[in-house]
Motif scaffolding. Structure first.
Motif, short mmCIF file in Angstrom:
data_model
loop_
_atom_site.label_atom_id
_atom_site.label_comp_id
_atom_site.label_asym_id
_atom_site.label_seq_id
_atom_site.Cartn_x
_atom_site.Cartn_y
_atom_site.Cartn_z
N VAL A 147 -4.74 73.65 24.08
CA VAL A 147 -3.56 73.33 24.89
C VAL A 147 -3.88 72.10 25.72
CG1 VAL A 147 -1.98 74.12 26.68
CG2 VAL A 147 -2.83 75.74 24.99
N GLU A 148 -3.02 71.11 25.61
CA GLU A 148 -3.22 69.88 26.38
C GLU A 148 -2.41 69.95 27.66
OE1 GLU A 148 -2.49 65.06 26.01
OE2 GLU A 148 -2.83 66.26 24.21
N ILE A 149 -3.07 69.73 28.80
CA ILE A 149 -2.43 69.72 30.11
C ILE A 149 -2.17 68.27 30.50
CG2 ILE A 149 -2.56 70.52 32.49
CD1 ILE A 149 -2.72 72.79 30.55
N GLN A 150 -0.93 67.97 30.84
CA GLN A 150 -0.57 66.64 31.31
C GLN A 150 -0.07 66.73 32.74
OE1 GLN A 150 2.31 65.05 28.55
NE2 GLN A 150 0.76 64.57 27.02
N SER A 151 -0.49 65.78 33.57
CA SER A 151 -0.09 65.79 34.98
C SER A 151 0.32 64.39 35.42
CB SER A 151 -1.22 66.32 35.86
OG SER A 151 -2.31 65.43 35.83
N LEU A 152 1.21 64.36 36.41
CA LEU A 152 1.66 63.11 37.00
C LEU A 152 1.64 63.29 38.51
CD1 LEU A 152 2.93 60.26 36.70
CD2 LEU A 152 5.17 61.39 36.64
N VAL A 153 0.96 62.39 39.20
CA VAL A 153 0.83 62.43 40.66
C VAL A 153 1.47 61.18 41.23
CG1 VAL A 153 -0.77 62.51 42.61
CG2 VAL A 153 -1.29 63.77 40.51
N THR A 154 2.47 61.36 42.10
CA THR A 154 3.16 60.24 42.72
C THR A 154 3.26 60.46 44.22
OG1 THR A 154 5.34 61.24 42.40
CG2 THR A 154 4.53 59.84 40.64
N ASN A 155 3.50 59.36 44.96
CA ASN A 155 3.72 59.47 46.40
C ASN A 155 5.08 60.08 46.67
OD1 ASN A 155 1.24 58.25 47.00
ND2 ASN A 155 2.14 56.19 46.82
N SER A 156 5.13 61.03 47.57
CA SER A 156 6.37 61.74 47.85
C SER A 156 7.16 61.06 48.96
CB SER A 156 6.07 63.19 48.25
OG SER A 156 7.26 63.87 48.55
N VAL A 157 8.46 60.99 48.80
CA VAL A 157 9.35 60.48 49.84
C VAL A 157 10.19 61.61 50.44
CG1 VAL A 157 9.45 58.18 48.80
CG2 VAL A 157 11.10 59.93 48.10
N LEU A 158 9.86 62.84 50.08
CA LEU A 158 10.60 64.01 50.55
C LEU A 158 9.84 64.69 51.67
CD1 LEU A 158 11.60 65.48 47.06
CD2 LEU A 158 12.99 64.02 48.55
N PRO A 159 10.55 65.36 52.57
CA PRO A 159 9.84 66.11 53.62
C PRO A 159 8.91 67.17 53.05
CG PRO A 159 12.17 65.91 54.13
CD PRO A 159 12.00 65.41 52.74
N THR A 160 9.35 67.82 51.97
CA THR A 160 8.52 68.80 51.26
C THR A 160 8.21 68.25 49.88
OG1 THR A 160 9.61 70.62 52.43
CG2 THR A 160 8.37 71.17 50.44
N PRO A 161 6.95 67.96 49.58
CA PRO A 161 6.61 67.39 48.27
C PRO A 161 7.07 68.30 47.13
CG PRO A 161 4.75 67.22 49.77
CD PRO A 161 5.78 68.09 50.46
N ARG A 162 7.44 67.67 46.05
CA ARG A 162 7.98 68.39 44.90
C ARG A 162 6.85 68.89 44.00
NH1 ARG A 162 12.67 68.97 42.12
NH2 ARG A 162 12.58 69.05 39.85
N ARG A 163 7.01 70.12 43.48
CA ARG A 163 6.08 70.70 42.51
C ARG A 163 6.90 71.15 41.30
NH1 ARG A 163 3.33 68.67 45.83
NH2 ARG A 163 1.65 69.59 47.10
N ALA A 164 6.72 70.49 40.18
CA ALA A 164 7.43 70.83 38.95
C ALA A 164 6.42 71.18 37.87
CB ALA A 164 8.32 69.67 38.49
N VAL A 165 6.57 72.36 37.28
CA VAL A 165 5.61 72.81 36.27
C VAL A 165 6.35 73.26 35.02
CG1 VAL A 165 3.95 73.54 38.01
CG2 VAL A 165 5.59 75.20 37.13
N ASN A 166 5.67 73.20 33.90
CA ASN A 166 6.20 73.68 32.63
C ASN A 166 5.04 74.20 31.79
OD1 ASN A 166 7.89 74.23 30.47
ND2 ASN A 166 7.72 72.16 29.63
N GLY A 167 5.02 75.51 31.53
CA GLY A 167 3.96 76.09 30.73
C GLY A 167 2.80 76.64 31.52
N ILE A 168 2.80 76.44 32.85
CA ILE A 168 1.76 77.01 33.70
C ILE A 168 2.41 77.75 34.86
CG2 ILE A 168 0.23 75.08 33.11
CD1 ILE A 168 0.51 74.14 35.98
N ASP A 169 1.63 78.53 35.59
CA ASP A 169 2.15 79.31 36.71
C ASP A 169 2.22 78.44 37.96
OD1 ASP A 169 2.98 81.32 38.34
OD2 ASP A 169 1.06 82.35 38.45
N ALA A 170 3.39 78.39 38.60
CA ALA A 170 3.57 77.56 39.79
C ALA A 170 2.69 78.04 40.94
CB ALA A 170 5.04 77.54 40.20
N ASN A 171 2.54 79.35 41.10
CA ASN A 171 1.69 79.87 42.16
C ASN A 171 0.22 79.52 41.92
OD1 ASN A 171 3.89 81.07 43.46
ND2 ASN A 171 3.72 82.92 42.22
N ARG A 172 -0.18 79.53 40.66
CA ARG A 172 -1.55 79.15 40.32
C ARG A 172 -1.79 77.68 40.64
NH1 ARG A 172 -5.67 82.79 39.33
NH2 ARG A 172 -7.40 81.70 38.34
#
Length: 491
Positions: free
Chosen positions: A345-370
């Protein structure tokens, strides 16, 4: 006269009770509880049903003991004469435990449009193509309560399942279906589906608990008595459970779940219950416009183009060309277990600077709590701060990386994206990460490493080993902490 009782049944989940309710107490659905009258068939009626052709073959208690029902010592029972029937799909046979057992009843359940009918129709064509026309059982019978014969014929033409030994019938009457099975004595009978067949001997709505129980019991009796394997299609409710009474799953011999995402072509067949084989086998299939094709080596499904190039280079000439595969930051490959299979299984990630008061966390295929836990561990024990960044983490081609053994690859992909340092395409990471920053052991590590070496990976970052593991062509790097693992991955 048959004695009748008024009951109320939920058409969504099969719950029944003595009084009407606006909301089903079992599944919580509104307006699905309906009234019906269940008739209790008298004992004399049971004898008459047995005598009538095509009726349910069940009798009351009798003092006559047949040769089939006589008690025998277990050491004298012959099993060598039992020959499994190949389905034409090695992946299907793997899940069933080596093929179709004569007289067995297999329940195939799945969501609408997932491909249950297509899989069974193609299986019927494979078996009809392979049976001996001169034998006693030289046909396959496909009974549909959902489609007409012409509709099934069109689908069979599309997937290449048109065979003269494949018999099609369209009926919703249980007595007619049983009469067809007794008349043709096929090598395999397929009933699509249990919720559409109706017995005239009992009252109840089509697909209700009473009807489904009666239909299943009658088909099981016929299959055991005539030694004919039966495939039974089952619907599922909106929460993924098999529709109808729970006793349906207890009555049949094998229960298989056909799973997959409608957006992808990947389909997985899992054995939830199997009296003739293991329940941890998984069959992989590819859904296309021409039908269903089995995927005997699903390694390339869950890897991106760089991973596919790596695999193709390995399969073609041995492996040195794999080193030329491009490396991209923010990706890391791990190996997860699904039954007896080790899948990359290949894991791909993208890290960007957040402009929101609460940074965004978007996941697909993995557990968000993990992911939230791993980001905190990466900050506390890895020295990489991502708490104020937008994080996007996904797997490739609908793969699932929710096993704890995928933690190290998720952390590696995040660190690679944050530092803009790519991880080598021939490097994989396998290990669980604790809250203390330790890399913990995982089960069946050597099995995963052998699969990694077969696919052309040359380096694997793993937890500390209890005993040395030597695999030809694979360098194993042991890491005790997250910091050690990141240093090995991003060197």
């Amino acid at each position: 006269m048959a004695k009748s009782n008024v009951q109320y049944v939920c058409s969504e989940c099969g719950w029944n009770g003595a009084k009407w309710m606006g909301r089903c107490p079992n599944c919580g659905s509104w307006g699905t509880v309906e009234e019906f009258r269940e008739a209790s068939v008298a004992a004399s009626s049971a004898h008459s049903r047995t005598a009538a052709p095509g009726r349910t073959a069940r009798t009351t208690a009798s003092t006559t003991i047949t040769a089939q029902s006589a008690a025998l010592p277990i050491t004298e029972i012959d099993t060598e004469s039992v020959t499994r029937l190949p389905s034409g799909f090695s992946e299907f046979d793997r899940v069933l435990g080596g093929g179709v057992v004569p007289g067995s009843v297999v329940l195939i359940a799945g969501e609408p449009g997932i491909g249950k009918s297509t899989l069974l129709l193609e299986t019927a064509g494979n078996i009809a193509r392979s049976v001996d026309r001169g034998s006693e059982r030289n046909a396959v019978l496909y009974i549909s309560g959902e489609e007409s014969q012409a509709q099934i014929r069109l689908r069979a033409s599309r997937i290449g399942a048109v065979e003269p030994n494949l018999l099609l019938a369209s009926t919703t009457d249980l007595a007619t279906a049983l009469a067809l099975i007794e008349q043709h004595k096929p090598a395999l009978a397929i009933v699509d589906s249990a919720q559409t067949i109706v017995s005239q001997d009992v009252d109840g709505i089509s697909g209700g608990s009473t009807q489904v129980r009666e239909v299943a019991s009658a088909l099981i009796d016929t299959a055991k008595r005539m030694d004919i394997p039966v495939f039974l299609v089952g619907h599922v409710t909106k929460d993924g459970q098999i529709a109808g009474p729970r006793t349906l799953e207890h009555l049949v011999d094998v229960v298989c779940q056909f799973e997959g995402e409608p957006q992808t072509a990947l389909r997985l067949l899992r054995a939830v219950k199997n009296r003739f084989g293991p329940t941890d086998e998984v069959g992989c299939f590819d859904m296309s416009g021409e039908g269903i094709e089995e995927v005997t080596d699903p390694a390339g499904l869950f890897l991106s183009s760089r991973g596919s190039n790596l695999t193709n280079a390995t399969n073609s000439n041995g492996s040195d060309d794999c080193a030329s595969a491009p490396s991209i930051d923010g990706t890391c490959v791990t190996f997860t277990l699904d039954g007896h299979r080790s899948l990359p299984v290949e894991i791909q990630s993208l890290v960007t600077n957040s402009v929101l008061p609460t940074p965004r966390r978007a996941v697909n295929g993995i557990d968000a709590n993990r992911l939230a836990m791993l980001v905190a561990v990466l900050y506390r024990h890895g020295g990489i701060a991502l708490l104020n960044n937008d994080l996007y983490v996904s797997t490739v081609a609908g793969g699932v990386a929710k096993e704890p053994a995928c933690d190290l690859a998720i952390v590696g992909a995040l660190a690679s994206a944050a530092k803009k340092k790519p991880i080598a395409a021939t490097t994989c990471a396998i290990g669980e990460i604790s809250l203390t920053g330790q890399v913990r052991p995982i089960p069946r590590l050597e099995y995963r490493l052998r699969e990694a070496a077969r696919l052309g990976f040359t380096t694997a970052v793993v937890p500390m080993l209890r005993k040395p593991v030597h695999i030809e062509g694979l360098r194993v790097i042991e890491a005790a902490t997250v910091k050690d693992a990141l240093q090995a991955l991003l060197h």
